[in-house]
Design a protein around this motif. Sequence first.
Motif, PDB file in Angstrom:
ATOM      1  N   GLU A 107       8.240   1.073   7.319  1.00 19.96           N
ATOM      2  CA  GLU A 107       7.846  -0.320   7.059  1.00 19.96           C
ATOM      3  C   GLU A 107       6.440  -0.397   6.471  1.00 19.96           C
ATOM      4  O   GLU A 107       6.166  -1.212   5.585  1.00 19.96           O
ATOM      5  CB  GLU A 107       7.895  -1.139   8.358  1.00 19.96           C
ATOM      6  CG  GLU A 107       9.305  -1.396   8.871  1.00 19.96           C
ATOM      7  CD  GLU A 107       9.308  -2.212  10.165  1.00 19.96           C
ATOM      8  OE1 GLU A 107       8.221  -2.432  10.748  1.00 19.96           O
ATOM      9  OE2 GLU A 107      10.401  -2.625  10.596  1.00 19.96           O
ATOM     10  N   LEU A 114       4.756  -3.192  -1.690  1.00 24.58           N
ATOM     11  CA  LEU A 114       4.811  -4.608  -2.055  1.00 24.58           C
ATOM     12  C   LEU A 114       3.416  -5.175  -2.285  1.00 24.58           C
ATOM     13  O   LEU A 114       3.221  -5.986  -3.203  1.00 24.58           O
ATOM     14  CB  LEU A 114       5.556  -5.390  -0.980  1.00 24.58           C
ATOM     15  CG  LEU A 114       7.076  -5.242  -1.051  1.00 24.58           C
ATOM     16  CD1 LEU A 114       7.728  -5.597   0.277  1.00 24.58           C
ATOM     17  CD2 LEU A 114       7.653  -6.134  -2.162  1.00 24.58           C
TER      18      LEU A 114
ATOM     19  N   TYR B 108       8.552 -11.460  -3.105  1.00 26.96           N
ATOM     20  CA  TYR B 108       7.216 -11.965  -2.780  1.00 26.96           C
ATOM     21  C   TYR B 108       7.149 -12.394  -1.311  1.00 26.96           C
ATOM     22  O   TYR B 108       6.164 -12.126  -0.616  1.00 26.96           O
ATOM     23  CB  TYR B 108       6.847 -13.130  -3.705  1.00 26.96           C
ATOM     24  CG  TYR B 108       5.364 -13.373  -3.756  1.00 26.96           C
ATOM     25  CD1 TYR B 108       4.562 -12.704  -4.678  1.00 26.96           C
ATOM     26  CD2 TYR B 108       4.746 -14.250  -2.874  1.00 26.96           C
ATOM     27  CE1 TYR B 108       3.200 -12.900  -4.722  1.00 26.96           C
ATOM     28  CE2 TYR B 108       3.382 -14.461  -2.906  1.00 26.96           C
ATOM     29  CZ  TYR B 108       2.604 -13.785  -3.839  1.00 26.96           C
ATOM     30  OH  TYR B 108       1.245 -13.971  -3.885  1.00 26.96           O
ATOM     31  N   LEU B 110       8.945 -11.193   1.135  1.00 29.79           N
ATOM     32  CA  LEU B 110       8.908  -9.968   1.942  1.00 29.79           C
ATOM     33  C   LEU B 110       7.511  -9.351   1.921  1.00 29.79           C
ATOM     34  O   LEU B 110       7.029  -8.845   2.949  1.00 29.79           O
ATOM     35  CB  LEU B 110       9.951  -8.964   1.445  1.00 29.79           C
ATOM     36  CG  LEU B 110      10.016  -7.644   2.215  1.00 29.79           C
ATOM     37  CD1 LEU B 110      10.316  -7.852   3.701  1.00 29.79           C
ATOM     38  CD2 LEU B 110      11.054  -6.700   1.592  1.00 29.79           C
ATOM     39  N   ALA B 111       6.862  -9.403   0.769  1.00 25.98           N
ATOM     40  CA  ALA B 111       5.481  -8.892   0.685  1.00 25.98           C
ATOM     41  C   ALA B 111       4.570  -9.644   1.652  1.00 25.98           C
ATOM     42  O   ALA B 111       3.740  -9.041   2.342  1.00 25.98           O
ATOM     43  CB  ALA B 111       4.953  -9.002  -0.745  1.00 25.98           C
ATOM     44  N   LEU B 114       5.354  -8.615   5.316  1.00 24.46           N
ATOM     45  CA  LEU B 114       4.827  -7.286   5.650  1.00 24.46           C
ATOM     46  C   LEU B 114       3.303  -7.284   5.683  1.00 24.46           C
ATOM     47  O   LEU B 114       2.693  -6.633   6.534  1.00 24.46           O
ATOM     48  CB  LEU B 114       5.355  -6.259   4.652  1.00 24.46           C
ATOM     49  CG  LEU B 114       6.802  -5.829   4.918  1.00 24.46           C
ATOM     50  CD1 LEU B 114       7.432  -5.210   3.675  1.00 24.46           C
ATOM     51  CD2 LEU B 114       6.869  -4.833   6.071  1.00 24.46           C
ATOM     52  N   ALA B 115       2.677  -8.003   4.759  1.00 21.29           N
ATOM     53  CA  ALA B 115       1.199  -8.071   4.780  1.00 21.29           C
ATOM     54  C   ALA B 115       0.728  -8.637   6.109  1.00 21.29           C
ATOM     55  O   ALA B 115      -0.256  -8.178   6.696  1.00 21.29           O
ATOM     56  CB  ALA B 115       0.686  -8.919   3.618  1.00 21.29           C
ATOM     57  N   LYS B 118       1.836  -6.078   9.148  1.00 22.59           N
ATOM     58  CA  LYS B 118       1.101  -4.809   9.085  1.00 22.59           C
ATOM     59  C   LYS B 118      -0.408  -5.054   8.973  1.00 22.59           C
ATOM     60  O   LYS B 118      -1.178  -4.107   8.834  1.00 22.59           O
ATOM     61  CB  LYS B 118       1.615  -3.948   7.934  1.00 22.59           C
ATOM     62  CG  LYS B 118       3.103  -3.610   8.030  1.00 22.59           C
ATOM     63  CD  LYS B 118       3.467  -2.982   9.378  1.00 22.59           C
ATOM     64  CE  LYS B 118       4.981  -2.756   9.494  1.00 22.59           C
ATOM     65  NZ  LYS B 118       5.359  -2.260  10.843  1.00 22.59           N
ATOM     66  N   LEU B 120      -2.464  -6.184   6.744  1.00 25.12           N
ATOM     67  CA  LEU B 120      -3.126  -5.591   5.579  1.00 25.12           C
ATOM     68  C   LEU B 120      -4.402  -6.337   5.191  1.00 25.12           C
ATOM     69  O   LEU B 120      -5.388  -5.720   4.799  1.00 25.12           O
ATOM     70  CB  LEU B 120      -2.179  -5.561   4.370  1.00 25.12           C
ATOM     71  CG  LEU B 120      -0.908  -4.722   4.489  1.00 25.12           C
ATOM     72  CD1 LEU B 120      -0.214  -4.634   3.123  1.00 25.12           C
ATOM     73  CD2 LEU B 120      -1.194  -3.318   5.018  1.00 25.12           C
ATOM     74  N   THR B 137       0.100  -2.583  14.854  1.00 25.68           N
ATOM     75  CA  THR B 137       0.788  -3.513  13.955  1.00 25.68           C
ATOM     76  C   THR B 137       2.098  -3.949  14.607  1.00 25.68           C
ATOM     77  O   THR B 137       2.373  -3.616  15.755  1.00 25.68           O
ATOM     78  CB  THR B 137       1.064  -2.852  12.596  1.00 25.68           C
ATOM     79  OG1 THR B 137       2.016  -1.798  12.788  1.00 25.68           O
ATOM     80  CG2 THR B 137      -0.228  -2.289  11.997  1.00 25.68           C
ATOM     81  N   ILE B 138       2.872  -4.713  13.860  1.00 33.97           N
ATOM     82  CA  ILE B 138       4.109  -5.279  14.408  1.00 33.97           C
ATOM     83  C   ILE B 138       5.307  -4.668  13.686  1.00 33.97           C
ATOM     84  O   ILE B 138       5.303  -4.538  12.462  1.00 33.97           O
ATOM     85  CB  ILE B 138       4.117  -6.815  14.237  1.00 33.97           C
ATOM     86  CG1 ILE B 138       2.932  -7.423  14.984  1.00 33.97           C
ATOM     87  CG2 ILE B 138       5.433  -7.409  14.719  1.00 33.97           C
ATOM     88  CD1 ILE B 138       2.738  -8.910  14.725  1.00 33.97           C
ATOM     89  N   ARG B 139       6.312  -4.299  14.457  1.00 32.82           N
ATOM     90  CA  ARG B 139       7.568  -3.826  13.874  1.00 32.82           C
ATOM     91  C   ARG B 139       8.250  -5.006  13.204  1.00 32.82           C
ATOM     92  O   ARG B 139       8.464  -6.050  13.846  1.00 32.82           O
ATOM     93  CB  ARG B 139       8.437  -3.281  15.002  1.00 32.82           C
ATOM     94  CG  ARG B 139       9.679  -2.556  14.568  1.00 32.82           C
ATOM     95  CD  ARG B 139       9.349  -1.146  14.154  1.00 32.82           C
ATOM     96  NE  ARG B 139      10.535  -0.296  14.245  1.00 32.82           N
ATOM     97  CZ  ARG B 139      11.348  -0.065  13.219  1.00 32.82           C
ATOM     98  NH1 ARG B 139      11.098  -0.594  12.037  1.00 32.82           N
ATOM     99  NH2 ARG B 139      12.401   0.726  13.379  1.00 32.82           N
ATOM    100  N   VAL B 140       8.616  -4.867  11.944  1.00 31.37           N
ATOM    101  CA  VAL B 140       9.249  -5.962  11.198  1.00 31.37           C
ATOM    102  C   VAL B 140      10.728  -6.087  11.554  1.00 31.37           C
ATOM    103  O   VAL B 140      11.263  -7.200  11.653  1.00 31.37           O
ATOM    104  CB  VAL B 140       9.056  -5.756   9.687  1.00 31.37           C
ATOM    105  CG1 VAL B 140       9.866  -6.765   8.890  1.00 31.37           C
ATOM    106  CG2 VAL B 140       7.568  -5.863   9.339  1.00 31.37           C
ATOM    107  N   VAL B 164      15.884  -5.402   5.557  1.00 34.83           N
ATOM    108  CA  VAL B 164      14.867  -4.618   6.267  1.00 34.83           C
ATOM    109  C   VAL B 164      14.968  -4.822   7.781  1.00 34.83           C
ATOM    110  O   VAL B 164      14.059  -4.442   8.516  1.00 34.83           O
ATOM    111  CB  VAL B 164      13.436  -4.929   5.763  1.00 34.83           C
ATOM    112  CG1 VAL B 164      13.341  -4.661   4.271  1.00 34.83           C
ATOM    113  CG2 VAL B 164      13.012  -6.357   6.090  1.00 34.83           C
TER     114      VAL B 164
END
Lengths: 323, 323
Positions: A107, A114, B108, B110-111, B114-115, B118, B120, B137-140, B164
């Motif tokens: 992930e 991304l 976008y 999904l980006a 995840l950002a 995670k 970011l 972080t976090i499991r998606v 995902v």
Amino acid sequence: MTQEKPTVVLLTADGVPEPADLAEVRDLTDVRVCTAGTLADTLPGAEILLVWDIFSGALSDAWHAADSLRWIHVAAAGVDALLFDELRESDVLVTNARGVFDGPIAEYVLACVLAHDKRLHETEAFQRAGQWRHRETIRVAGRRALVVGTGGIGRATARLLRAVGMDVRGAGRRERDDDEDFGHVVDSADLAAHLREVDHLVMVAPLTEATRGMLGAPELAALPDGAHVINVGRGELVDQDALTAELATGRLSAHLDVVVVEPLPVGDPLWTLEGAHISPHMSGDVEGWRDTLSAQFLTHLRTWLGGDEPAPAVDKGRGYVSG
Amino acid sequence: MTQEKPTVVLLTADGVPEPADLAEVRDLTDVRVCTAGTLADTLPGAEILLVWDIFSGALSDAWHAADSLRWIHVAAAGVDALLFDELRESDVLVTNARGVFDGPIAEYVLACVLAHDKRLHETEAFQRAGQWRHRETIRVAGRRALVVGTGGIGRATARLLRAVGMDVRGAGRRERDDDEDFGHVVDSADLAAHLREVDHLVMVAPLTEATRGMLGAPELAALPDGAHVINVGRGELVDQDALTAELATGRLSAHLDVVVVEPLPVGDPLWTLEGAHISPHMSGDVEGWRDTLSAQFLTHLRTWLGGDEPAPAVDKGRGYVSG
């Protein structure tokens, strides 16, 4: 017939939380807790070593005291910091945190892909500057990824990148065309030959003598302009000076969750280069990760106490769980 | 028998690149290029209007001059800026860029997911501060997403989030349990009742009288602490003041690709709030997007010239392509 409880040495470090299942482990064994400095005093008579402080390389120095050691469990995926010749040549079983980090790191890699293709970091920089600047992004479906490393983490990464429509290949020890997760796997010993059509290069191989520095200046030069390097393996897989030079030109960019010296030293150019995105070795550490590692050791311990060997074992010659 | 070429009015704006297929369109039709200010002078006698400047609301003012208009194609997914009562009541066919943005916007979203999970953006902030700060972080996989809007973009988004491993539901006009992309769809008229167990709330509904302000203070209050709002639809779907207030407390965070006034005005708190991630209406605009829009119009034009109606039509009463 009364059987004596075996002794488990728990090697940890100051500030590291203890395993959530420590009480259960204590019920089953005699537990001695130590840190790197006291390992040699603690090891004599112990059959089992749990390396809970994942960055410790202390065992090599304390090996003379390991008079009864039969099994080492490392609560990490990579065992490079643990292994040394006497251990390799011994009969001591080594197991690792196989599986625990597969999904989380996959992930994280997708997050980096991304963030790059959707230009999220650049967008944040424009926001900080108070600028409303429309730009085009990149379609992720159809982008070409090469995942270097065909172990559990590499496989989970390949599956996830494929799930979002990317064109994924692997790089491993043996070239093949029929891998269930990668399809095509290229020979990682000839990496430079396979980089010309790579958009995202994912480094997730174990660190061994064969993989150290495998992404060097010639390989980096073979990547096309605009390519993106993601390292979630080990810093030493990459020639960091060569990568830094490429990032400085702006030709490549990178997400580096691991670097050669951790923490990254103050003043290292990777802290400030525009194309360098540094994270502090956290790609697999999702909420609850330590509990998962603890539970995995407890399961293995029960197997051991039942008279069986926890599996799979690390191939100490190769430096990772093989096949 | 010679048939006269129909006239196409191309409504664009200064600085907007012309359609890549304009030469082919000129071969097939008489093309008149105009901007909002000259639309009324250009429309008389024209059968077809291509709204190429996607933010133009000029047609309402020039409607009196649309004496021969039979078909309007809008090179955008949302037609909210175009529609007005006289057009709704007319027989003029309206088509849009259906399909073009589905995959890009899904990626976008999904980006953004995840950002967020995670961390970011936070990691980049630590890097700028020169701080090596490990965090979990976090499991998606297993996270709960609600996608508000069950059109093509919402469906593509649901499929990608499911790919995902996320737990996805939809919100739409009609509650149901058997949707092929969403599984369960909740009634968007009763949104607040369905937000208590949502980690990621994705706003991708068309802007209509029914959806304007649908994410207001009561709905935002129903979201759990730490929830993340992603708006890739229209700014007016959200009560922006109420959202800003929630972001200011730090209880929620958001990725907003659209806002009520675009560009976001200087001094708006969304520019600087820590949990507000602003992007300039670009979520669907992948490299080549204008060429794809141009090709879509050319295909529709050939259908039209062949005597058929391009499909699907926008339901002008509802304000989007229905069903």
